[in-house]
Design a protein around this motif. Structure first.
Motif, mmCIF file in Angstrom:
data_model
loop_
_atom_site.group_PDB
_atom_site.id
_atom_site.type_symbol
_atom_site.label_atom_id
_atom_site.label_comp_id
_atom_site.label_asym_id
_atom_site.label_seq_id
_atom_site.Cartn_x
_atom_site.Cartn_y
_atom_site.Cartn_z
ATOM 1 N N SER A 242 51.207 15.767 -12.565
ATOM 2 C CA SER A 242 49.980 15.809 -11.770
ATOM 3 C C SER A 242 50.285 16.321 -10.366
ATOM 4 C CB SER A 242 49.348 14.414 -11.673
ATOM 5 O OG SER A 242 48.954 13.947 -12.947
ATOM 6 N N LEU A 243 49.215 16.736 -9.680
ATOM 7 C CA LEU A 243 49.344 17.211 -8.310
ATOM 8 C C LEU A 243 48.318 16.543 -7.403
ATOM 9 C CD1 LEU A 243 49.599 20.194 -10.154
ATOM 10 C CD2 LEU A 243 50.505 20.804 -7.921
ATOM 11 N N ILE A 244 48.716 16.342 -6.152
ATOM 12 C CA ILE A 244 47.795 15.961 -5.084
ATOM 13 C C ILE A 244 48.003 16.938 -3.939
ATOM 14 C CG2 ILE A 244 47.150 14.222 -3.378
ATOM 15 C CD1 ILE A 244 48.108 12.074 -5.305
ATOM 16 N N LEU A 245 46.988 17.743 -3.661
ATOM 17 C CA LEU A 245 47.056 18.712 -2.569
ATOM 18 C C LEU A 245 46.054 18.299 -1.504
ATOM 19 C CD1 LEU A 245 47.011 22.043 -4.651
ATOM 20 C CD2 LEU A 245 48.981 20.607 -4.073
ATOM 21 N N GLY A 246 46.518 18.111 -0.278
ATOM 22 C CA GLY A 246 45.646 17.718 0.814
ATOM 23 C C GLY A 246 45.425 18.873 1.776
ATOM 24 N N PHE A 247 44.155 19.219 1.999
ATOM 25 C CA PHE A 247 43.787 20.334 2.875
ATOM 26 C C PHE A 247 43.110 19.775 4.129
ATOM 27 C CE2 PHE A 247 43.989 21.926 -1.400
ATOM 28 C CZ PHE A 247 44.517 23.205 -1.293
ATOM 29 N N PRO A 248 43.710 19.974 5.310
ATOM 30 C CA PRO A 248 43.097 19.448 6.534
ATOM 31 C C PRO A 248 41.752 20.116 6.826
ATOM 32 C CG PRO A 248 45.375 20.110 6.908
ATOM 33 C CD PRO A 248 44.977 20.657 5.581
ATOM 34 N N ASN A 249 40.762 19.302 7.132
ATOM 35 C CA ASN A 249 39.468 19.791 7.600
ATOM 36 C C ASN A 249 39.133 19.055 8.893
ATOM 37 O OD1 ASN A 249 37.015 21.212 7.589
ATOM 38 N ND2 ASN A 249 35.970 19.531 6.580
ATOM 39 N N CYS A 250 40.133 19.040 9.794
ATOM 40 C CA CYS A 250 39.979 18.309 11.044
ATOM 41 C C CYS A 250 40.977 18.830 12.066
ATOM 42 C CB CYS A 250 40.204 16.807 10.825
ATOM 43 S SG CYS A 250 41.875 16.403 10.279
ATOM 44 N N TRP A 252 43.329 17.181 15.489
ATOM 45 C CA TRP A 252 43.773 15.983 16.190
ATOM 46 C C TRP A 252 43.875 16.323 17.679
ATOM 47 C CZ3 TRP A 252 44.630 11.552 13.281
ATOM 48 C CH2 TRP A 252 44.719 11.728 11.896
ATOM 49 N N MET A 253 43.136 15.595 18.515
ATOM 50 C CA MET A 253 43.176 15.876 19.944
ATOM 51 C C MET A 253 42.840 14.642 20.766
ATOM 52 S SD MET A 253 39.756 18.313 20.135
ATOM 53 C CE MET A 253 40.500 19.522 19.046
ATOM 54 N N ASP A 254 43.667 14.400 21.770
ATOM 55 C CA ASP A 254 43.417 13.325 22.735
ATOM 56 C C ASP A 254 43.129 11.989 22.047
ATOM 57 O OD1 ASP A 254 43.196 12.197 25.216
ATOM 58 O OD2 ASP A 254 41.168 12.930 25.615
ATOM 59 N N GLY A 255 43.904 11.687 21.002
ATOM 60 C CA GLY A 255 43.777 10.405 20.317
ATOM 61 C C GLY A 255 42.713 10.328 19.242
ATOM 62 N N GLU A 256 42.009 11.427 18.977
ATOM 63 C CA GLU A 256 40.904 11.413 18.022
ATOM 64 C C GLU A 256 41.140 12.390 16.869
ATOM 65 O OE1 GLU A 256 38.168 9.464 18.309
ATOM 66 O OE2 GLU A 256 38.741 8.623 20.256
ATOM 67 N N MET A 257 40.686 12.007 15.675
ATOM 68 C CA MET A 257 40.642 12.919 14.533
ATOM 69 C C MET A 257 39.227 13.481 14.467
ATOM 70 S SD MET A 257 41.570 12.313 10.472
ATOM 71 C CE MET A 257 40.279 11.101 10.184
ATOM 72 N N ILE A 258 39.074 14.755 14.790
ATOM 73 C CA ILE A 258 37.765 15.389 14.899
ATOM 74 C C ILE A 258 37.488 16.226 13.653
ATOM 75 C CG2 ILE A 258 36.326 16.971 16.240
ATOM 76 C CD1 ILE A 258 36.931 14.397 17.696
ATOM 77 N N TYR A 259 36.360 15.957 13.015
ATOM 78 C CA TYR A 259 35.994 16.672 11.790
ATOM 79 C C TYR A 259 35.871 18.175 12.036
ATOM 80 C CZ TYR A 259 33.216 18.313 7.834
ATOM 81 O OH TYR A 259 32.771 19.011 6.745
ATOM 82 N N GLY A 260 36.356 18.973 11.088
ATOM 83 C CA GLY A 260 36.189 20.421 11.125
ATOM 84 C C GLY A 260 37.422 21.137 11.630
ATOM 85 N N ALA A 261 38.059 21.905 10.759
ATOM 86 C CA ALA A 261 39.233 22.677 11.163
ATOM 87 C C ALA A 261 38.806 23.902 11.956
ATOM 88 C CB ALA A 261 40.034 23.098 9.932
ATOM 89 N N LYS A 262 39.620 24.271 12.928
ATOM 90 C CA LYS A 262 39.330 25.453 13.744
ATOM 91 C C LYS A 262 39.730 26.700 12.976
ATOM 92 C CE LYS A 262 38.405 27.642 17.667
ATOM 93 N NZ LYS A 262 38.639 29.020 17.206
ATOM 94 N N ALA A 263 38.802 27.625 12.843
ATOM 95 C CA ALA A 263 39.064 28.877 12.144
ATOM 96 C C ALA A 263 39.366 29.991 13.144
ATOM 97 C CB ALA A 263 37.860 29.272 11.288
ATOM 98 N N THR A 293 39.649 17.355 -9.482
ATOM 99 C CA THR A 293 38.587 16.808 -8.629
ATOM 100 C C THR A 293 38.910 17.146 -7.176
ATOM 101 O OG1 THR A 293 39.687 14.665 -8.394
ATOM 102 C CG2 THR A 293 38.118 14.902 -10.203
ATOM 103 N N VAL A 294 37.868 17.241 -6.362
ATOM 104 C CA VAL A 294 38.031 17.471 -4.923
ATOM 105 C C VAL A 294 37.240 16.393 -4.185
ATOM 106 C CG1 VAL A 294 37.720 19.069 -2.997
ATOM 107 C CG2 VAL A 294 38.274 19.961 -5.277
ATOM 108 N N THR A 295 37.926 15.589 -3.378
ATOM 109 C CA THR A 295 37.298 14.488 -2.666
ATOM 110 C C THR A 295 37.714 14.524 -1.196
ATOM 111 O OG1 THR A 295 39.131 13.007 -3.230
ATOM 112 C CG2 THR A 295 37.257 13.028 -4.728
ATOM 113 N N GLY A 296 37.118 13.639 -0.398
ATOM 114 C CA GLY A 296 37.521 13.521 0.989
ATOM 115 C C GLY A 296 36.550 14.169 1.950
ATOM 116 N N LYS A 297 36.874 14.107 3.233
ATOM 117 C CA LYS A 297 36.028 14.665 4.291
ATOM 118 C C LYS A 297 36.893 15.319 5.360
ATOM 119 C CE LYS A 297 33.844 12.011 7.272
ATOM 120 N NZ LYS A 297 32.877 11.142 8.010
ATOM 121 N N GLU A 298 37.513 14.529 6.244
ATOM 122 C CA GLU A 298 38.409 15.125 7.244
ATOM 123 C C GLU A 298 39.643 15.757 6.590
ATOM 124 O OE1 GLU A 298 35.824 12.596 9.741
ATOM 125 O OE2 GLU A 298 36.759 12.386 7.784
ATOM 126 N N TYR A 299 40.074 15.187 5.486
ATOM 127 C CA TYR A 299 41.086 15.814 4.628
ATOM 128 C C TYR A 299 40.459 15.933 3.239
ATOM 129 C CZ TYR A 299 45.070 15.626 7.826
ATOM 130 O OH TYR A 299 45.921 15.832 8.875
#
Length: 308
Positions: A242-250, A252-263, A293-299
């Motif tokens: 099996s595989l688990i692949l995690g894709f960042p969609n966030c 990290w700045m100034d102590g916060e995990m902010i939703y949405g990766a910068k393109a 399956t694809v799950t998650g939000k910030e990741y």
């Protein structure tokens, strides 16, 4: 202090955007969300002759995040209202801006301050992925981009000790300092760590694994995404693996995990590349008879298990 009672959210959003151009901190007055439970944003409530639009603390926190602010502890102002304060984040305080090097993610880097397992949005999605692949039954586990071992630590925490000790864990990362910490933290004897270039896995003669995990690594600019991904499936995964692949969609700045990766070339989060990469992996694995399956939000976690 400005009171927002029956004003629409778009008016609050516009006011906050304009105010933050001139100040690092803004405060405004709104209906206390604790007045009612189970109400949706925008529902009307009249108290002492004043009509308010209801918003939950979650909605107000989301607004702060969208403005790249942290929301400070609300303070009561009256029987029915509270003061909400937003403080601008220091957008320069982020490991994303660090110069690419072997120690960009080392123990002295800004990245070392990040503890993903302490963020509920990451933890919940990763736990779901581990349970989906029945991690306790995967005797050989490979993690690419393991850093200090945080992703192995969660496996150790959720499994009974005897079951965990039956696993053989292999972690690979290019950071010498991070791998040194991982070796210190995993002395039980069932984990092996390598300081190595992930582009050159073949020289390690690793064999095959029942589970491959890689979170926030495959999309690195130093890796060839598609060839590496295909080689993992074809050359390093067992027949029933099996595989688990995690894709960042966030970010990290100034102590916060902010939703949405910068393109690249966009001043805001734009998900085309992320979606394209996930779709490519999903389609490829489905052709290889995996259930995906694809799950998650910030990741976003892509989890693949072999169809029996």
């Amino acid at each position: 202090m400005k009171l927002f009672s029956s004003d629409a959210m778009v008016d609050i959003f516009s006011w906050a955007q304009e105010s933050l151009k001139h100040s690092d901190k803004i405060t405004f007055e709104v209906l206390n969300p604790d007045i009612r439970q189970g109400w949706y944003a925008g529902e009307k409530i009249t108290l002492d002759g004043i009509t308010y639009l209801y918003r939950s603390y979650k909605a107000l926190s989301d607004l702060g995040e969208l403005l790249f602010c942290r929301m400070l502890t609300p303070k009561p102002l009256s029987e029915h209202t509270v003061a909400i304060t937003y403080e601008k984040l220091d957008l320069s305080d982020s490991f994303h801006h660090a110069v690419l090097s072997e120690e960009k993610y080392g123990t002295d880097s800004s990245f070392a301050r990040v503890h993903k397992n302490e963020e509920p949005a990451f933890l919940s999605a990763y736990l779901r992925a581990l349970k989906s692949v029945r991690v306790g039954e995967r005797l050989r586990i490979l993690n690419l981009g393991i850093n200090t071992g945080e992703e192995f630590d969660l496996i150790r925490r959720i499994l009974p000790h005897d079951q965990y000790m039956n696993l053989s864990l292999v972690g690979i990362d290019h950071s010498h300092s991070a791998i040194s910490v991982a070796r210190e933290q995993f002395k039980e004897g069932n984990a092996t760590f390598y300081v190595h270039d992930i582009n050159d896995l073949v020289s390690l003669s690793l064999g095959r694994f029942d589970l491959i995990i890689t979170i926030g690594t495959l999309q690195s600019s130093t890796l060839e995404f598609k060839p590496l991904f295909m080689s993992l499936v074809q050359e390093y995964l067992t027949k029933e693996g099996s595989l688990i692949l995690g894709f960042p969609n966030c970010r990290w700045m100034d102590g916060e995990m902010i939703y949405g990766a910068k393109a690249p070339n966009y001043p805001y989060s734009e998900m085309s590349i992320l979606i394209k990469d996930i779709y490519y992996c999903k389609k490829y694995l489905q052709q290889k008879k995996f259930r995906v399956t694809v799950t998650g939000k910030e990741y976003l976690f892509l989890t693949a298990t072999k169809i029996q």
